[in-house]
Design a protein around this motif. Structure first.
Motif, short mmCIF file in Angstrom:
data_model
loop_
_atom_site.label_atom_id
_atom_site.label_comp_id
_atom_site.label_asym_id
_atom_site.label_seq_id
_atom_site.Cartn_x
_atom_site.Cartn_y
_atom_site.Cartn_z
N LEU A 1 -1.54 6.34 3.63
CA LEU A 1 -1.49 5.31 2.59
C LEU A 1 -2.90 5.08 2.05
CD1 LEU A 1 0.88 2.73 4.33
CD2 LEU A 1 1.48 4.70 2.91
N ARG A 2 -3.02 4.77 0.76
CA ARG A 2 -4.37 4.58 0.20
C ARG A 2 -4.41 3.71 -1.05
NH1 ARG A 2 -6.52 10.38 -1.81
NH2 ARG A 2 -8.08 9.08 -2.86
N TYR A 3 -3.30 3.52 -1.75
CA TYR A 3 -3.33 2.81 -3.03
C TYR A 3 -2.79 1.39 -2.88
CZ TYR A 3 -4.07 7.49 -4.88
OH TYR A 3 -4.57 8.75 -5.12
N LEU A 4 -3.68 0.39 -3.00
CA LEU A 4 -3.23 -0.99 -3.12
C LEU A 4 -2.47 -1.11 -4.44
CD1 LEU A 4 -6.35 -3.12 -2.10
CD2 LEU A 4 -4.10 -3.18 -1.02
N THR A 5 -1.23 -1.59 -4.36
CA THR A 5 -0.36 -1.53 -5.54
C THR A 5 0.34 -2.85 -5.80
OG1 THR A 5 0.04 0.83 -5.11
CG2 THR A 5 1.56 -0.29 -6.60
N ILE B 1 0.85 -1.19 0.00
CA ILE B 1 0.00 0.00 0.00
C ILE B 1 0.89 1.24 0.00
CG2 ILE B 1 -1.94 1.18 1.10
CD1 ILE B 1 -2.69 -1.38 2.48
N MET B 2 0.56 2.19 -0.86
CA MET B 2 1.37 3.40 -1.04
C MET B 2 0.49 4.64 -0.92
SD MET B 2 3.65 2.26 -4.35
CE MET B 2 4.62 0.74 -4.37
N ASP B 3 1.15 5.79 -0.76
CA ASP B 3 0.41 7.06 -0.87
C ASP B 3 0.61 7.69 -2.24
OD1 ASP B 3 2.98 8.16 -0.79
OD2 ASP B 3 2.50 9.64 0.75
N GLY C 1 7.38 9.28 -1.87
CA GLY C 1 6.23 9.19 -0.99
C GLY C 1 6.41 8.15 0.10
N ASP C 2 5.28 7.68 0.66
CA ASP C 2 5.28 6.69 1.74
C ASP C 2 4.72 5.37 1.23
OD1 ASP C 2 6.10 8.84 3.22
OD2 ASP C 2 4.38 8.87 4.58
#
Length: 283
Positions: free
Chosen positions: A203-207, A102-104, A115-116
């Motif tokens: 964090l918000r993007y499942l990647t 998971i990324m921001d 980013g994080d």
């Protein structure tokens, strides 16, 4: 099920059930996911997300936006099934990486994006397979890594592994791999743990990202299935409880009158003669 005697009149039964994930996908649909790329794409017909790390100089990703504020800054769990279809070491000493987490950053690039992020990476070189738990704060990475544990060049292709990434606190992360879907009793390899900073937030993007340079060789391919995300928790189970009353004296029955509806009846008094007249007609 376990039974607990609460008192002389009540017993309580409890059983363990799985919590409902805050997000899950079988990859039977691409809804919400970035458009398929050449080397990472969703195959809805086979319910899987496929990755192909078999071409030099690849940097592609798919992601899903969980939304702002929907990923806790101190506790969550990400689980998925991972299968290697082919698995080969590189010819050159260059990382050939599969990055999941998971990324921001909505548009990640490179082995360590800006980013994080909190991710689990499989990084293959010409000598080993690196298993990496990565925590990134403002583009600066801290990591726990070990070579050939649990995945190595002798890992069987076509085998399903069950991967778990967990944020257990604002400053601590863990990663494990299992050989069965209970994610508890059949761990493969060691547990990776890594301290991070509480500044890793938003964090918000499942990647799922594939990234490499000129690694050479045949590379590796595979797929991911049944991805689940649990927010604001460090366990995926919960206790379901039910209480049984064992003594009828402790039960208060509702009034019988509450089930009767008098609203449709004429409640005016009638004479005895009127009642007798009805009886005579029926006789």
């Amino acid at each position: 099920m376990t039974v607990e005697y609460l008192d002389a009149k009540r017993i309580q039964g409890s059983s363990t059930a799985e919590k409902t994930p805050d997000y899950s996908t079988t990859f039977g649909s691409t809804t919400g996911w970035r458009t398929n790329q050449t080397h990472v794409f969703i195959d809805t017909g086979n319910n899987m997300l496929e990755f192909e790390n078999d071409d030099d100089n690849t940097d592609e990703y798919l992601n899903y936006d969980l939304g702002s504020g929907n990923v806790s800054n101190d506790s969550w769990i990400l689980r998925y099934e991972l299968v290697f279809s082919t698995l080969n070491l590189s010819s050159n000493d260059v990382n050939n990486a599969l990055i999941v987490g998971i990324m921001d950053n909505a548009t990640p690039s490179g082995l360590v994006s800006s980013g994080d992020a909190i991710t689990y990476n499989t990084q293959i070189t010409n000598t080993a397979i690196g298993n990496v738990l990565s925590c990134v704060n403002g583009g600066s990475q801290s990591k726990a890594d070990v070579n050939n544990d649990p995945f190595s060049s002798s890992t069987a292709t076509g085998t399903t592994f069950y991967v778990e990434i967990k944020r257990v606190s604002a400053t601590s992360t863990e990663q494990r791999v299992y050989s069965t879907s209970d994610y508890s009793t059949t761990q493969v390899g060691t547990t990776l743990t890594r301290s991070t900073t509480s500044a890793v937030t938003a964090l918000r993007y499942l990647t799922i990202q594939v990234q490499n340079g000129s690694f050479g060789g045949n590379g590796y391919t595979g797929y991911i299935k049944n991805l689940k995300f649990y927010n604001d928790t460090t366990t995926t189970t919960q206790d379901d409880k039910a209480t049984l009353i064992t003594d009828a004296t402790s039960f208060t029955a509702p009034s019988f009158n509450q089930y009767l509806d008098y609203s449709s009846y004429d409640a005016r008094p009638v004479s005895y003669t009127h009642l007798r007249a009805h009886e005579t007609r029926e006789d």
